[in-house]
Design an enzyme around this catalytic site. Structure first.
Site, PDB file in Angstrom:
ATOM      1  N   GLU A  89       0.823  -1.206   0.000  1.00  0.00           N
ATOM      2  CA  GLU A  89       0.000   0.000   0.000  1.00  0.00           C
ATOM      3  C   GLU A  89       0.855   1.252   0.000  1.00  0.00           C
ATOM      4  O   GLU A  89       1.948   1.257   0.556  1.00  0.00           O
ATOM      5  CB  GLU A  89      -0.823   0.080   1.280  1.00  0.00           C
ATOM      6  N   CYS A 330      -2.150   2.564   8.227  1.00  0.00           N
ATOM      7  CA  CYS A 330      -1.221   1.466   8.020  1.00  0.00           C
ATOM      8  C   CYS A 330      -1.799   0.056   7.831  1.00  0.00           C
ATOM      9  O   CYS A 330      -2.375  -0.510   8.760  1.00  0.00           O
ATOM     10  CB  CYS A 330      -0.404   1.445   9.301  1.00  0.00           C
TER      11      CYS A 330
END
Ligand code: SAH
Length: 342
Positions: A89, A330
């Site tokens: 990501e 996160c």
């Protein structure tokens, strides 16, 4: 044998490849690679035969975009698939000072922090320098913007992938490439003391952020296994040395968890530990993660914690929450992807 990945190489290393002679060819190739091309076919000022040779003999990494989410505040979150099927990501954020990209340094993480989604499935593997760089190149290209700042705060522990991260830092600051200066780069670590000591010796001007999240070892060990290996006084002493060696003040991240580390007593204890260091505390309200019993602090608790720190002379700010409507914290997107494919 695996083909050489061109984007992992410096201009000098490219110039040593037999195909990239005379030397100006290597410069051209470096510049194209750092503009985010996916193959040599796009390097239009190279002879056609050379483009074909490069594509046949070497690898040019390029992630495939699996998902892109755009938040109402403009934050963009990407989920990329790497060459071997692993996913990472990246988050792109807009600030008054320009565009900043938050990159992942590992596919997964082995630090085991209890509040963090990135570590739930363990570490799959380290990212290569090129794969870290690609996140900036391809996010910037997709959004059509020039990236000026980088934070190494996505999935992974950067100091657990030390050599690749160092090479990435070197590549991203090169004038023929993205040319992002060290002072515009922050590296966040869960507190690997050996890595911090090693990094200090590199004499880089990057900002070191340390995820402290607690005012003492007792609380810290309950949420961060790394605290069992490195006691807080060793960590703070390594950070002090980092400042002495590099001249760069360390900043501390402090996740605000309701009723756990957000009491006035915690604020006072933290202030006493950091007194006189000139350090900055960046307070972050915990981002909710589904299976966790840990909850974010109330806005009142955040405010009074901040006021107590400031009253003790500690510079404390509360991080703006960008992209909270798109799981921008996160590891949340990658984790969803992994659970869907299981
Ligand atoms: N491994 C490094 C960098 C990646 S984590 C580190 O630990 O610093 C980046 C930051 O996000 C860290 O401060 C981490 O503690 C924080 N973080 C992780 N999960 C979070 C959550 N659920 N809410 C808020 N911050 C979180």
């Amino acid at each position: 044998m695996d083909k050489i990945s061109l984007k992992d190489l410096t201009p000098e290393e490219l110039a040593a490849l037999p195909e990239l002679q005379p030397a100006y060819r290597a410069k051209q190739v470096f510049s194209w690679l750092h503009r985010g091309v996916s193959s040599a076919a796009e390097m239009t000022d190279l002879p056609k035969a050379l483009r074909e040779t490069i594509d046949a003999e070497y690898t040019i990494t390029h992630p495939v975009m699996l998902r892109r989410q755009v938040s109402s505040d403009g934050t963009r979150k990407y989920l990329w698939e790497l060459g071997d099927g692993n996913c990472v990501e990246t988050v792109l954020m807009q600030y008054a000072h320009g565009y900043s990209v938050c990159v992942s340094t590992q596919a997964g993480c082995r630090m085991g922090c209890v509040f963090c989604a990135s570590t739930k499935n363990g570490l799959a593997r380290n990212l290569t320098p090129a794969e870290i760089l690609d996140q900036i190149l391809f996010a910037g290209r997709d959004a059509g913007v020039r990236i000026s700042h980088i934070v190494l705060m996505g999935t992974g522990e950067p100091l657990d992938n030390y050599d690749n991260v160092l090479r990435f830092l070197k590549l991203v600051s090169m004038p023929g490439g993205l040319n992002i200066g060290a002072r515009n780069i922050s590296l966040s670590t869960s507190g690997l003391v050996d890595g911090i000591r090693r990094l200090a010796q590199e004499h880089l001007q990057i900002t070191l952020s340390v995820s402290l999240h607690a005012p003492n070892d007792d609380l810290r060990r309950r949420i961060m296994p790394v605290a069992r290996k490195y006691p807080m006084d060793e960590l703070l002493s390594a950070c002090g040395d980092y400042f002495d060696i590099t001249g760069r003040r360390v900043s501390y991240e402090y996740i605000m968890i309701r009723g756990f580390n957000d009491t006035p007593a915690c604020a006072r204890e933290l202030a006493a530990k950091l007194a006189g260091t000139g350090s900055h505390v960046n307070m972050i309200r915990l981002n909710n993660i589904e299976e966790s019993p840990l909850k974010p602090s109330t806005p009142e608790a955040v405010r009074s914690f901040q006021q107590l720190l400031q009253a003790s002379g500690i510079n404390a700010t509360v991080r703006r929450r960008l992209g909270s409507d798109i799981d921008a914290a996160c590891g949340q997107l990658r984790k969803k992807q992994i659970s869907q494919s299981l």
